[in-house]
Structure formats: C-alpha cells, structure tokens
Scaffold this active site. Structure first.
Site, PDB file in Angstrom:
ATOM      1  N   SER A 207       0.894  -1.332  -0.171  1.00 20.44           N
ATOM      2  CA  SER A 207       0.092  -0.028   0.033  1.00 20.44           C
ATOM      3  C   SER A 207       0.787   1.103  -0.024  1.00 20.44           C
ATOM      4  O   SER A 207       1.654   1.420  -0.948  1.00 20.44           O
ATOM      5  CB  SER A 207      -1.005  -0.026   1.303  1.00 20.44           C
ATOM      6  OG  SER A 207      -1.901   0.957   1.266  1.00 20.44           O
TER       7      SER A 207
ATOM      8  N   ASP B   5      -6.120  -4.160  -1.535  1.00 18.55           N
ATOM      9  CA  ASP B   5      -4.930  -3.927  -0.741  1.00 18.55           C
ATOM     10  C   ASP B   5      -4.139  -5.176  -0.181  1.00 18.55           C
ATOM     11  O   ASP B   5      -4.770  -6.056   0.657  1.00 18.55           O
ATOM     12  CB  ASP B   5      -5.330  -2.921   0.554  1.00 18.55           C
ATOM     13  CG  ASP B   5      -4.074  -2.243   1.102  1.00 18.55           C
ATOM     14  OD1 ASP B   5      -3.155  -2.610   1.324  1.00 18.55           O
ATOM     15  OD2 ASP B   5      -4.525  -0.686   1.414  1.00 18.55           O
TER      16      ASP B   5
END
Length: 776
Positions: free
Chosen positions: A477, A621
């Site tokens: 991320s 994610d």
C-alpha cells in the site's frame, strides 16, 4: 459318458421309388425295392413295427427285402431290416452321425438338468431291445390291420394306455422275467415325429421337466393338436423330400439322385419346415435328424424365461436409462473432447513456443553487429515476457553466457537491454554487501511519513541513498509507493516527502456527501479514477521489468491481495525481476505489469478505493493479508540468492496506537467485532515477534513507533502529519543506538575474498562450456 444304442429293426414306408442308396464307410449300399412303396418323410409320423421273424437279409454290398405287405390301397410295403449301433462298424455313416448327435444331446441335457453324469446314469436306465419285445409286439397284432391309418391309430391308443398303466418298476420287472406270465406291457414311448426307444426313464424325465417348467394342461393341448395334424400329413406328404438317411425316386422322375444331391436337399429342408419354439424334451431326444442346436434353441431356450425374469423386458429397461443417460454421455464426451482439444492446443503451442525461442536465441548468437544485437535482444525479451515458459529453453540454449559476454561491450543501450533480459530470465548479480539486505515497509496510508523519518535518519548516518543501501525493497500500500519512489526512481527523501504530502492532499480530499454516495455505489469513499490518473502522471506506464535496465536499481516488489481465487485471499507480488527456471515461489506474481498498475492494486484499501481488476484477477490492498511484508521479502530473497547469507532485514512500520482504556462491558457491538477482525488481519506485530525470535541477533531490525492518537489512513491535514513526524523523531532518539548499529552494518563493504569469489563466478558464467584458459 458313452451310450450304445442298438436299433434292431427299422421299417421304412417307401412310395414310388425304384432304389435308394447309402454309404457305409467307403462302400456303397444299394437297397432294391418294389416299384410301389411308401416314401419316407421326417415331417410325417413314422411308426416302428416289430416282427417276430426277420424278413430281410443284410450283407456288406446289398440289402434285399424278402417280405412285402400290401395295404388296402394296393401300395407296396417295403420292410427294411437294419441292425445299427453307434459303435458298430456296420452302421450307415449318416445314421452314425445322427446317433452321435443323440449322444451329444444327452450329454448336453444331462449337464443342463441333472448336473452330473452319475445322476444321468442312475436315472436314465437304458434297455436293449430283444426278441422278447419283438414277440410281445407281434402278439399285439399291430401289423394285422388292413391299412396304415388304422395301424397308426392303434399305435397311438396303445402308447397312451401303456403310459397310463405301466410304471418304471413294472417295465423293469418285465424285462427281468418274461416267463412269469404277467400282463405287464412293454412301454412304447412315441414322439410326434420320429420314434426312438430310450425306455421309461426318458418318459419320466420328459414328464417331470414338462410338469416343472411348463403348464401340464397347455402341454396336453399342444400334444392333441399335433396328433390331429399327423393324419393329414400322412395323406398329403407326396412332394416333400426324404430324410437325410434315405433318397427316393418317383416313377416318372429322372435318374436317381446321387449322394451329394441328397445332402444338399437335406440341408435345405429344415428352412421350410415350421418348428415350434417350445417342444417336449422327449421330442428332441427321439429325433435323430435334429442336432444339439435345435435342442438348445427350441427347448432349453424355452426354459430360460422360466429361470430368468422376462429377458425381453430387460433390454427395454436398459434402453430407458440409456436414453436418459444419452444427454449426460454426450455432455461428458463433449467435455472430454474439449479437454483433449485444449490439451492438444497447449502441446502445439508449447512446441511452437520452444521452437520460436530456439530460433530467436540462435539468431542472436549469429549476430555480430551491436545495433542488430540490441534488436535481437529486445525481440527475445518481448517473447519471454509473453511466454515465460520459454525461459527454460533459452537457458538450455546457453543464452546466459552469451548475454554476459555481450554486457562487456562498451555500449550503454546494449548493456541496458542485456541487464533487462538477464533479470527477466532470473540471472542476478552478486549482492552489494556481505549478505542480503532487505527493506520492508508496512502499509498505513498517510502515516507513511513515520517511515520516511526513519529512512531520513538512516541516510544521515550512512551517507548513502536508500537504493544503494539495500538489495531488495518491498512495500504494501503506502509502503509500495515509498519503495517505488526510493528504489525505482531514486528520489531524494525531501522530494519524496513533498510528493507524498501532495498525493495525500489531492487524493484524500472528498466531500462527505459525495463520498458517502460513492461508498454506497462502489464501496469506495474516494474517487478511484482520480487516483489512477495521478499515478499515471507521477509514476508512468513503464513495465516493472524495464527498471532492471538501471545498474543501480535494486530488486523492488509491491504486494497486493487477490480476492477471487478460491475461498481464501492470496498474496500477489508485482516484481521487477523474474525467477530462474526451476525456482518456484510460494507467492503469485509477475514482472510484465506496469508500475502504476502495481501501486493501484497494492493500495486498493476496502472502503477507501475500489478494487482493481487486472486481467482475470481482482486485487485489493495487500495489507488485508500481509500488512508487514518482511516474511514475504525474506522468502523472495532466498529464491533470488539461494546461496547468499542474510546480512540484515529492516522492517519499517507506520506507527501503532495502543489504548489504555479498558471497557467493563460484558458484550461488544457488531461494529466493534468487525473492527477487531480488521485489526487482527492488518496486525504487524505478530510477524515482528516471529522474525525476531527466529532470525539471528543483529539481523532483524524493526522500527515502529507508538503514536498517542489513532490517526486514520486518509489523514491529509498538515498539522496531523507534522504530529506524526514529531512522534517518529522522538522514537528514533530513544532508539539511537539501534539505528547506529544498523547504519554500521549497512556501511560495511565486501571482503577481498568475497570479491574474488564473485569474479570467479562471473567468469565461469560468462565462459560456460568453453576451455579453461579462455576464462582468464
């Protein structure tokens, strides 16, 4: 089992024939008869007459009839006397064949019904006819009738009466002692076509089987019908051919038939005769002209439906499920056919890929022009990107030594192209330091400024940029963004922090009402298209593998989570390198994707950005599964440098918040439960505890400051970000000794022995397969 049947006397009724002939072994037998006599037919009823004295003489060459009897219709009766035995040498050849058929028939029946030959012998007691029987029969006056019809009727009456009155014991006692003068009658057991005297045991056998397997009333009715049919058969049987044992000629006919014509006519006769499918067993046992096939097909075949349950209905029952199974079978066949076709296509494609790879490698090896070499190398690179399975063929074709020699040419473009294809194949250069150095950055949104403070302090202590300090950089991320900016683009930390803040303000600025509507529509509070546009402008559309052209670029990876493969999420690694053929990583991934796609997939946090579809995979994610990518980075490095020891691994966190407030409630809300699940999934300290306990001392370094406030991932206010930086600086001050130790490890250079070892390895790889002196 061997059965001898001796037939003392045969009486043939012959009509309108002059002579007939037969064969006994190799000699021909001629029977001379009167011009008028009855013709023999195996379809009509033929009766057997016994006389008290012999009226015909037998020798090897001829048989002469010495007695003629004329009926009321002035037809001549020829009485032929023949003594036959199935084992006697004087029996006719054709009759012997028929006797052997009777014997084989008895064997078949005994095996089918009685089960053993011993039972057959005990039940079927045969009695040899003698002169006593002849005298007994002659005393009855059967031959004293004026015509044949009356004789036949008397025979029927006598046989019916004898069947009712006599028993097996009485018949046996009669044959045992004739002189006692009892009124016991000898059994005349007749059939509907041809009579065969097998005794009372055959009648008992037939009666028993018929009563067990058939309806008695039905059998008696069939018997009466057939008896009624016998009378017109005698009167109208003038045009039917004789039995296979006798050949007849009509007065006005041509020359006598020969034996071959007789055999041909006898073989054609049964086809035109109507034969009942269900007949008594006595009928088959008493017919010498019928074989075992007739017995099995007619009688035993009639017994099978009694033993089995309606065999005709079984095929119908089998056809019904087969009809219902036809669509299933067709579907299975279609699926199997598709599978075979796909497999064949794969095989053909694999063969064509291998051939194409060999052709490109050979074309590259034949090239001498540097500019043409660049083109050939790029063609091979594109081919291997599209078909990674061709890397093994390229390695077998000795492409690596040739590429290493090409890299020695003083041409930057050629060297860059060679470095790219070497990284794609999986060949790597030795590490920068004494061992593998890994940098892993956690995810956390805008809280990544905390990790930036740690990196700034590390650069100050080592006086080297980040991409020169580490061999492998991995991020999740927001950590992936930092890894790309520092490792791929070599950005200074100040510029990186400025860009980082700007990205936060541009992306995480959204109206609450608009964000709520987007959240309900696409499960994303922020605009994903705006985020993609920013990534394309700032990061670019270059492929991950193209970053390997830079000789100073470390191995970089970004981690995402695939949520549409199976029931559990799976980690996916976006790499700027490839694994060597034969090396399998536990994690999915590839190097053929664009850099902005890697960051977009790795930062698709649920609730913040929409999930990202890349090919057939759906990415979210990476922090959902591995918010601390340290273990994944360690595994990937072991795949890249399997024989190189680990020098250090640096794990950077984005801050953790620990609340001292303890709730006294006895239950939790649904929101709290979901929050706990998310926190446990994104927890980073468990991985830290595991690695800290497993790795050697002074190898694993974890920096994750504790923050006093739970700052969300999408925090874009400058004062909050400044607060995070301040807390990070305080944490580094408390861990100053730890930072100095890490900086000292990262600043160490290779030893002389390691440098020599690396040089030898490079030379051996460059000149693999060549003589030893050419390597120096």
């Amino acid at each position: 089992m061997s059965i001898n049947l001796t037939l003392d006397i045969y009486i043939y009724f012959l009509n309108n024939a002059r002579s007939f002939c037969g064969k006994q072994r190799s000699k021909q037998l001629n029977f001379l008869c009167s011009k008028q006599y009855w013709r023999m037919n195996h379809v009509n009823v033929h009766r057997e007459f016994h006389t008290s004295k012999k009226s015909c003489k037998w020798n090897r060459s001829e048989a002469h009839c010495s007695k003629h009897w004329h009926s009321s219709s002035n037809h001549g009766v020829h009485i032929g006397i023949v003594k036959l035995s199935t084992s006697a040498p004087k029996g006719l050849t054709k009759v012997s064949i028929h006797m052997s058929r009777i014997k084989s028939t008895l064997n078949s029946v005994s095996k089918a019904i009685f089960g053993s030959q011993n039972e057959m012998v005990s039940r079927l007691a045969q009695f040899k006819p003698s002169s006593r029987i002849f005298r007994k029969v002659s005393d009855r006056g059967w031959l004293k009738h004026k015509n044949v019809k009356q004789a036949i009727e008397s025979l029927k009456n006598y046989s019916d009466k004898s069947a009712e009155k006599n028993s097996f014991a009485e018949q046996k006692s009669y044959f045992a002692d004739k002189e006692e003068g009892s009124d016991k009658h000898s059994l005349y057991h007749y059939a509907y076509r041809i009579t065969t005297r097998f005794g009372e045991s055959f009648y008992f056998l037939a009666n028993h089987i018929n009563s067990y397997f058939k309806n008695k009333e039905k059998m008696s009715q069939i018997k009466e019908d057939r008896q009624l049919q016998d009378k017109p058969c005698l009167e109208e049987s003038k045009s039917i051919s004789p039995s296979p044992d006798i050949l007849t000629d009509r007065p006005d006919s041509g020359p006598p038939l020969n034996v071959e014509d007789k055999l041909s006519s006898s073989t054609q006769l049964p086809e035109a005769l109507p034969v009942s499918t269900k007949q008594s067993i006595a009928n088959f046992l008493s017919r010498p002209t019928e074989g075992v096939q007739a017995l099995v097909g007619g009688y035993i075949g009639g017994l099978v439906p009694k033993l089995k349950s309606d065999p005709k209905s079984q095929p119908e029952e089998e056809e019904e499920p087969s009809k219902t199974d036809e669509p299933i079978c067709k579907d299975k066949k279609a699926e199997e056919k598709k599978r075979v076709l796909l497999q064949r296509e794969k095989i053909i494609a694999r063969v064509s890929i291998d051939n194409r790879t060999r052709a490109l490698v050979q074309a590259l090896r034949r090239t001498t022009d540097p500019k043409l070499c660049i083109t050939r190398v790029e063609e091979l690179t594109f081919h291997l990107l599209e078909f990674p399975e061709g890397k093994g063929v390229a390695v077998k074709e000795k492409i690596i030594p040739y590429l290493l020699r090409l890299r020695q040419i003083k041409d930057e473009t050629l060297q860059a192209a060679v470095r790219e294809i070497l990284a794609l194949i999986g060949y790597v250069d030795p590490v920068k330091g004494r061992g593998i150095r890994i940098l892993a950055i956690d995810g956390g949104g805008t809280r990544g400024v905390v990790a930036l403070q740690t990196l700034r302090k590390l650069v100050e202590l080592t006086q080297k940029p980040i991409h020169q300090l580490f061999d492998y950089i991995c991020g999740v991320s927001t950590g992936a963004i930092l890894a790309f900016m520092l490792g791929l683009f070599h950005m200074p930390l100040d510029e990186c922090e400025e860009l980082y803040r700007k990205l936060g303000s541009d992306v995480f600025t959204q109206n609450v009402i608009v964000g709520t509507v987007k959240m309900s529509w696409s499960h994303a509070f922020y605009d994903s298209h705006t985020w993609e546009k920013i990534l394309k402008d700032k990061v670019g559309s270059a492929l991950m593998i193209e970053t390997a052209r830079d000789p100073l670029c470390p191995k970089v990876a970004a981690v995402s989570t695939i949520v549409n493969r199976g029931q559990t999420p799976k980690a996916f690694v976006f790499r700027n390198y490839g694994h060597f053929p034969g090396t399998n990583s536990h994690y999915l991934g590839g190097c053929q994707y664009k850099m902005w796609q890697a960051i977009r997939a790795s930062s698709a946090a649920p609730g913040y950005f929409a999930e990202y579809a890349l090919g057939n995979d759906l990415h979210q994610d990476g922090g959902l599964l591995l918010n601390n990518p340290s273990a994944l980075a360690l595994h990937e490095c072991k795949c890249i440098w399997p024989d190189t020891p680990l020098e250090c691994i640096v794990s950077l966190g984005t801050g953790r918040y620990e609340s001292d407030v303890r709730n006294t409630t006895t239950y939790t809300s649904l929101k709290t439960k979901l929050s706990n699940v998310i926190s446990s999934a994104t927890d980073t300290e468990e991985v830290h505890i595991m690695l800290d306990g497993l790795l050697p001392a002074d190898t694993y370094f974890r920096f994750n400051p504790v923050i006093c406030e739970n700052i969300p991932l999408d925090e874009s206010r400058n004062e909050k970000l400044d607060q995070l930086q301040l807390e990070g600086m305080k944490y580094l001050e408390r861990n100053d000794e730890k930072m100095k130790k890490l900086a000292k490890i990262l600043s160490r250079e290779k030893t002389t022995l390691q440098k020599i070892s690396d040089w030898i390895k490079l030379k051996s790889d460059m000149y693999e397969g060549l003589p030893f002196f050419s390597k120096l």
